[in-house]
Design an enzyme around this catalytic site. Structure first.
Site, short mmCIF file in Angstrom:
data_model
loop_
_atom_site.label_atom_id
_atom_site.label_comp_id
_atom_site.label_asym_id
_atom_site.label_seq_id
_atom_site.Cartn_x
_atom_site.Cartn_y
_atom_site.Cartn_z
N ARG A 165 0.83 -1.20 0.00
CA ARG A 165 0.00 0.00 0.00
C ARG A 165 0.86 1.25 0.00
O ARG A 165 1.96 1.26 0.56
CB ARG A 165 -0.88 0.05 1.25
CG ARG A 165 -1.78 -1.15 1.44
CD ARG A 165 -2.64 -0.99 2.67
NE ARG A 165 -1.85 -0.61 3.82
CZ ARG A 165 -2.32 0.08 4.86
NH1 ARG A 165 -3.58 0.47 4.88
NH2 ARG A 165 -1.55 0.39 5.87
N SER B 272 8.06 -4.75 6.53
CA SER B 272 7.73 -5.72 7.58
C SER B 272 8.60 -6.97 7.54
O SER B 272 8.11 -8.09 7.34
CB SER B 272 6.26 -6.11 7.47
OG SER B 272 5.49 -4.95 7.39
N ASP C 142 6.08 -3.26 10.81
CA ASP C 142 4.62 -3.10 10.93
C ASP C 142 4.14 -3.16 12.39
O ASP C 142 3.18 -2.50 12.77
CB ASP C 142 3.86 -4.12 10.06
CG ASP C 142 4.31 -5.56 10.25
OD1 ASP C 142 5.29 -5.79 10.98
OD2 ASP C 142 3.68 -6.47 9.66
C1 GLC Z 1 7.42 -11.56 9.77
C2 GLC Z 1 8.49 -10.48 9.68
C3 GLC Z 1 8.26 -9.39 10.73
C4 GLC Z 1 6.83 -8.88 10.63
C5 GLC Z 1 5.85 -10.03 10.72
C6 GLC Z 1 4.40 -9.56 10.58
O1 GLC Z 1 7.56 -12.22 10.98
O2 GLC Z 1 9.77 -11.06 9.84
O3 GLC Z 1 9.18 -8.35 10.55
O4 GLC Z 1 6.61 -7.96 11.65
O5 GLC Z 1 6.12 -10.97 9.71
O6 GLC Z 1 4.17 -8.97 9.35
#
Ligand code: GLC
Length: 469
Positions: free
Chosen positions: A91, A155, A209
C-alpha cells in the site's frame, strides 16, 4: 423428530464417534497448561539472550532496536507518504497530520499488486516496481514536485543503527528477492527513485509493521506500549528499558524493540512440541528451518498445517473415502478466510460442506465434522502459543518497572486476528491465565500501520531539524 432436531441429533452422534477416532491423532496439537507455562519461560530466556550483547549474535529472537524512543505526544504534524511493504497488501498512503484546534489525521490509500515473480526475482526489479508505484501515486495526486518525507513500513527483520536505515537480515513470509539480504533498504529505494528521475522523496524512517501498529494505537491510548501482528506473519514489539538493551549505548529512557518473535524455536527449543505436520510445512516453505514459531501461528501457514493433517487422515482412511484429490494436493488452498468461515459457530454443517465443495473437496457430512475439528485444533494451538509469547512480554514489562500489577494496552493488527471467530478470545484468555498480575487491553488498529509510520516520520523530521539548527 423435525428436520432441525434430526440434524442436531445426527451431528452429536457422529461427532462423538468421529472425534474419538481422530482424537488420538490430534493429541499432538493440544497443549496443557503446564506446557504453555513452560513455553512462556523458554520465551523469556530467548528474549534475554536477544537483549544481551554477549548472546545476541547467536540469539534466535533478535530483539532489534528500532530507534523509536517514545510513543506519540500529540505534537506531531505534517504531510507524509507512508509505504507499506510486506503484509497482505502493498500500500501507499498520503497521511496529513494537522493541528487545527485538535490533532487530526487524514489519509488516502492506494493498494498495488506485487506479483509473485517480483517477490522472488531480483531485488532491483522489486524496488523499481515500488518506485514505479510511488510515481503513479504522486502523479495522480499531482504532488511530484513536492519532496515529501516518507515513512517506509518494511515488515521484515532489519538491523538499524538509526531511524532512516534498515539492513535486511533475512527475508521471511512470501518474499525472497535476490541481492537485498545484507543491504540497506533505504539505499535500495533511494537508488530506484533516483533512477526514474521524475520525483524526489526524503525517506526519514524504516518502520516494522508491529511498531507502526503500536504507534497508531498509542495515538488513541497512551497506555499502548506493545504492538502485535497476527496476519500473514506474526511478530511483536514493545517499549523496553534502555538499560536492558545492551546493543545500544545509553541507559536513559526506553526504546521500542522489534522482537522478531517469529524466529522463536529456530534453535530447536520448541522441537518437543512441533509435530510431523509442522515439520512438513516447514520443509516445503521458502525459508525452511526458519521462523518456526511464526509457522505455528500465522495465517500464511495455518491452512497448510490443516492441509497436511487432512492428507494424513485421508491416507489413514478417515476422510474423503481415502482418496487424495487434486484439490487436497494443492498448496495454500486453505486461506485464512476459509479457516475463519469453517470455524464460525453460526455456520451449519451443510454450509461447511459447501465451502469444502467450493475448494474442490467433495465431502460427506462426516468429512466436514472432521475438517472443522482439525481446523479448531490448529487455530486453538496457534492462539495459545501466541498468548504464551504475549504473556512473557507483559510480565517482563511488569518486572522491568518493579510493579506488583501492570495495566497495559496492546495494539493489534493482522488478518487472522481480525477475521478468525475464536483466535482473539483464546489468545486473551491464555495471556490472562499465564500472566495473572497483568491487566491487558487489546486495541484493534483500524488503519494498519500507515498512520503510525507517519507519526514516527514526523518525530524523525523534528529530530533532524533540531540537529541541523
Ligand atoms: C514476519 C516479519 C516481521 C513482521 C511479521 C508480521 O515475521 O519477519 O518483521 O513484523 O512478519 O508482518
Amino acid at each position: 423428530m423435525i428436520a432441525a432436531q434430526l440434524l442436531a441429533y445426527y451431528f452429536t452422534e457422529l461427532k462423538d464417534d468421529q472425534v474419538k477416532k481422530i482424537d488420538k491423532y490430534l493429541y499432538s496439537m493440544r497443549l496443557s497448561d503446564e506446557t504453555l507455562l513452560d513455553i512462556m519461560t523458554r520465551f523469556r530466556q530467548e528474549m534475554q539472550n536477544g537483549l544481551s550483547r554477549d548472546f545476541n549474535p547467536t540469539a534466535t529472537v533478535k530483539m532489534l532496536p528500532t530507534f523509536v524512543r517514545s510513543i506519540p505526544d500529540g505534537s506531531e504534524k505534517g504531510d507524509f507518504i507512508a509505504l507499506d511493504l510486506g503484509g497482505s497488501y502493498f500500500r501507499i498512503l498520503r497521511v496529513k497530520v494537522s493541528h487545527e484546534k485538535r490533532q487530526t489525521v487524514q489519509m488516502e490509500t492506494e493498494i498495488y499488486d506485487t506479483p509473485e515473480d517480483y517477490m522472488h526475482g531480483s531485488g532491483t526489479r522489486l524496488f523499481d516496481h515500488v518506485a514505479e508505484c510511488l510515481g503513479d501515486f504522486m502523479e495522480k495526486r499531482e504532488i511530484k514536485d513536492k519532496k515529501l518525507p516518507v515513512g517506509f513500513t518494511f515488515s521484515f527483520p532489519c538491523r538499524q543503527s538509526k531511524l532512516d536505515e534498515g539492513y535486511l537480515i533475512t527475508w521471511t513470509k512470501r518474499f525472497k528477492a535476490s541481492g537485498v539480504e545484507g543491504a540497506d533498504v533505504v539505499q535500495l529505494l533511494n537508488k530506484a527513485i533516483r533512477k526514474r528521475g521524475e520525483f524526489d522523496l526524503d525517506i526519514v524512517a524504516v518502520v516494522n509493521d508491529t511498531v507502526g501498529t503500536m504507534m497508531t494505537c498509542a495515538y488513541e491510548d497512551p497506555n499502548c506500549e506493545i504492538g502485535l501482528i497476527v496476519g500473514t506473519g506474526s511478530n511483536a514489539c514493545y517499549m523496553e528499558e534502555m538499560r536492558n538493551i545492551e546493543m545500544v549505548e545509553g541507559d536513559q529512557g526506553r526504546m521500542c524493540v522489534n522482537m522478531e518473535w517469529g524466529a522463536f524455536g529456530d534453535n530447536g527449543c520448541l522441537d518437543d512440541i512441533r509435530t510431523i505436520y509442522d515439520k512438513a510445512v516447514d520443509d516445503f516453505s521458502l525459508n525452511s528451518g526458519k521462523q518456526r514459531y511464526e509457522k505455528m501461528i500465522s495465517g500464511m501457514y495455518l491452512g497448510e498445517i490443516v492441509r497436511n493433517i487432512l492428507i494424513d487422515f485421508t491416507k489413514r482412511g478417515f476422510l474423503f473415502r481415502g482418496q487424495i484429490s487434486e484439490a487436497l494436493k494443492t498448496r495454500s488452498i486453505f486461506e485464512t478466510k476459509f479457516l475463519s468461515q469453517i470455524e464460525s459457530d453460526r455456520l451449519a454443517l451443510l454450509q461447511v460442506r459447501t465451502i469444502l465443495q467450493q475448494l474442490g473437496l467433495d465431502s460427506t457430512c462426516d468429512d466436514s465434522i472432521i475438517v472443522k475439528t482439525v481446523c479448531g485444533a490448529v487455530s486453538r494451538r496457534a492462539a495459545q502459543l501466541c498468548g504464551a509469547g504475549m504473556a512473557a512480554v507483559v510480565d517482563k514489562i511488569r518486572e522491568n518497572r518493579g510493579l506488583e500489577h501492570l495495566d497495559i494496552t496492546v495494539g493489534v493488527d493482522g488478518t487472522l486476528y481480525k477475521l478468525h471467530p475464536h483466535f482473539s478470545k483464546v489468545m486473551h484468555q491464555t495471556v490472562k491465565d499465564l500472566a495473572p498480575k497483568c491487566d491487558v487491553t487489546f486495541l484493534l488498529s483500524e488503519d494498519g500501520s500507515g498512520k503510525g509510520a507517519a507519526l514516527i516520520t514526523a518525530v524523525g523530521c523534528r529530530l533532524r531539524d533540531a540537529e541541523h539548527n
